[in-house]
Design a protein around this motif. Structure first.
Motif: not given
Length: 582
Positions: A118-123, A138-141, A146-149
């Motif tokens: 699962r991720r967002c802000a990927h390409q 890439g992207g982030e989890f 919502g405090e840790q990435f």
């Protein structure tokens, strides 16, 4: 010679400082990432239970932002992957894959074994070879609070013909990041920028990498010349001549302890490979002419017909000492790389409808009903959305915003120029940031995104379409009522211990609280505010009652607020009350 040597030494010093900062961020964030890796592994275990491809017709996807929307290279389909959603207490990340069939106007959820986490802000980039491939990097989890990435540095490919996911493992690639940009260039993927953030530190990038689609190898490029400063969320597109354009973006830097200042970039650069040398690149700063977009972040980008770049929406942040206000946008801009010129995207409007109105002809009953629904329902809240979301965020106006945000930019001119036209305000997407765009057969498709109403984040799931050849009007393919969206207020006590429980089971109580607040605010505004005279225009009502609304705005915002902010909030409150009375 001495000066040149000193300059080179200074440059190497800056590189060392950046390297130290990256090492510091990496060390501090490693512990956080280890915690999140366990959560990611849990989700992957659930995904591992999928052993075959399952395609299920479904309703439109749930609200989300920072997903990717791509066009199938051979079919009339749009492919939606990933994204995030925040309900006030809990952050949700997705790795779902949805396919929208353009001709059938239908959605299908496609479950494929072994998908990316699962991720967002990927390409995501689509290339035509092999029956079509969707490449994701890439992207982030994020943790539920919502405090840790966790920032990914993995590379995946979805083989569209066989519906199979494959993780491509190749050394020497970019570090973990999100908010980067990636494009297909010849038989390579070119990646630029992005950022990495932990609880205490962050770092933005301006490095450039190339991934060879034939050899499956990464290489780091070292372009000559002065390039963009580190940033994320920029525009990155390929010109007809084979160069790459970088425009805008966002970055922030620490000005003192616990205080950061963001920068919305508006500069433009050209990244060009030397003739016959795909390993040697150079940066050049360019200054386009025309009607340039105002500085913003969170804008969305797509490639329009004739290789023009289309830019939509975003948010223009106004930073004060201890606060941040966002002016959300829904305007269109086009960049023509051949002429190196920006121009604003102006819609012509439905000509046939205008002619019928001039002749005084009545539309068919079905069409009239449809127009009545679209007109007022889009118009009344829209004025509030534009005023409130972009200027203030008080409780009174928040409730007006959530009625149904829609088109903005033309409401004031409709009221001023032609009152009888007010009921048929053009349909267009509400102001938003981080929406998803895709262009297929000369039509622009826009899905989701978000805007803020005070402390509340409204995440969207609507779908719009615009014919870029005609440029007449937006068409709504999927509607959404933001008022129905769950929003759970954070509590001051036991916030940490009860956060997850509240996110999963406290929705009903939060909604009841909001309803009570709505009733209170409407009761307050009933008799105390100056009434609107029959037939009175807002242009007359505001000057007559301005002092009253200024006092209300000061009470809402507080005594220390800047006068400019108070004035805009007063106008928004007056507009909201006027609309409600009308």
């Amino acid at each position: 010679m001495g000066k040149k040597g000193k300059k080179e030494k200074k440059g190497r010093g800056a590189e060392k400082t950046a390297a130290k900062m990256e090492k510091k961020v990496s060390k501090r964030s490693r512990k956080e990432e280890e915690d999140l890796e366990a959560l990611i592994a849990h989700f992957q275990t659930l995904d591992a239970r999928k052993t075959q491809v399952v395609e299920t017709p479904c309703s439109p996807p749930s609200p989300r932002l920072n997903a990717s929307l791509s066009t199938h290279p051979e079919k009339d389909e749009l492919i939606l992957f990933g994204g995030e959603y925040f309900n006030g207490q809990k952050t949700f990340l997705y790795n779902e894959l949805y396919v929208y069939n353009i001709r059938k106007d239908s959605w299908t959820k496609v479950e494929i074994p072994n998908p990316p986490p699962r991720r967002c802000a990927h390409q995501a980039v689509v290339v035509p070879q092999g029956g079509g491939q969707l490449w994701i990097f890439g992207g982030e989890f994020a943790s539920p609070d919502g405090e840790q990435f966790y920032h990914y540095k993995d590379l995946w490919v979805l083989h569209l013909a066989t519906k199979t996911w494959e993780q491509v493992r190749s050394p020497g690639g970019p570090s973990g990041r999100s908010g980067h940009r990636m494009v297909a260039w010849k038989r390579q993927l070119i990646l630029f920028g992005g950022f990495h953030e932990s609880t205490r530190d962050y770092i933005y990038y301006n490095d450039v990498y190339a991934f060879n689609l034939d050899t499956f190898t990464w290489s780091k490029l070292s372009p000559s010349g002065t390039g963009p400063t580190p940033r994320s969320g920029c525009q990155m597109t390929v010109t007809p001549q084979g160069s790459i354009i970088i425009y805008g973006g966002y970055s922030k830097q620490r000005v003192r302890k616990d205080v950061d200042r963001g920068t919305q970039h508006s500069d433009m650069f050209l990244l060009k490979a030397e003739e016959g040398r795909e390993d040697k690149w150079s940066w050049t700063r360019i200054n386009p002419s025309g009607a340039k977009p105002t500085p913003r972040s969170g804008f969305s980008v797509a490639v329009a017909p004739n290789h023009q770049t289309l830019l939509f929406g975003g948010v223009c942040d106004e930073e004060e000492e201890e606060s941040l206000e966002g002016d959300f946008l829904n305007d269109l801009h086009f960049y023509d790389p051949v002429r190196n010129r920006w121009f604003a995207g102006q819609l012509k409007g439905p000509k046939a409808e205008k002619r019928r109105r001039r002749r005084g002809r009545k539309a068919e009953p079905g069409g009239a009903d449809k127009q009545e629904v679209k007109g007022p329902s889009a118009q009344e809240p829209l004025e509030v959305v534009r005023e409130v979301v972009s200027e203030d965020g008080t409780v009174v106006t928040i409730k007006q915003v959530l009625a149904a945000p829609g088109a903005v930019g033309q409401l004031e001119s409709d009221d001023d120029d032609s009152p009888e036209e007010a009921g048929v305000a053009p349909v267009e997407p509400s102001p938003r940031s981080n929406a998803m765009l895709a262009v297929k057969h000369g039509r622009l498709y826009l899905y989701g995104g978000m805007f803020e109403a005070g402390d509340r984040q409204v995440t969207l799931s609507d779908l719009y379409c615009l014919d870029l050849h005609k440029m007449e009007e937006w068409t709504v393919l999927v509607e959404m009522d933001p008022e129905s969206q769950e929003w759970l207020e954070e509590t001051d006590s036991d916030e940490d211990s009860e956060e997850t429980e509240g996110a999963e089971g406290g929705g009903e109580g939060a909604e009841e609280e909001e309803e009570e607040e709505e009733e209170d605010s409407s009761e307050e505004g009933g008799e105390e505010h100056p009434s609107v005279a029959p037939g009175e225009l807002f242009a007359d009502y505001l000057p007559r009652t301005e002092q009253h609304w200024l006092r209300c705005a000061r009470d809402d915002i507080g005594p220390g607020a800047p006068e400019r902010r108070v004035l805009r909030a007063a106008q928004a409150l007056a507009q909201a009350f006027y609309d409600g009375s009308a």
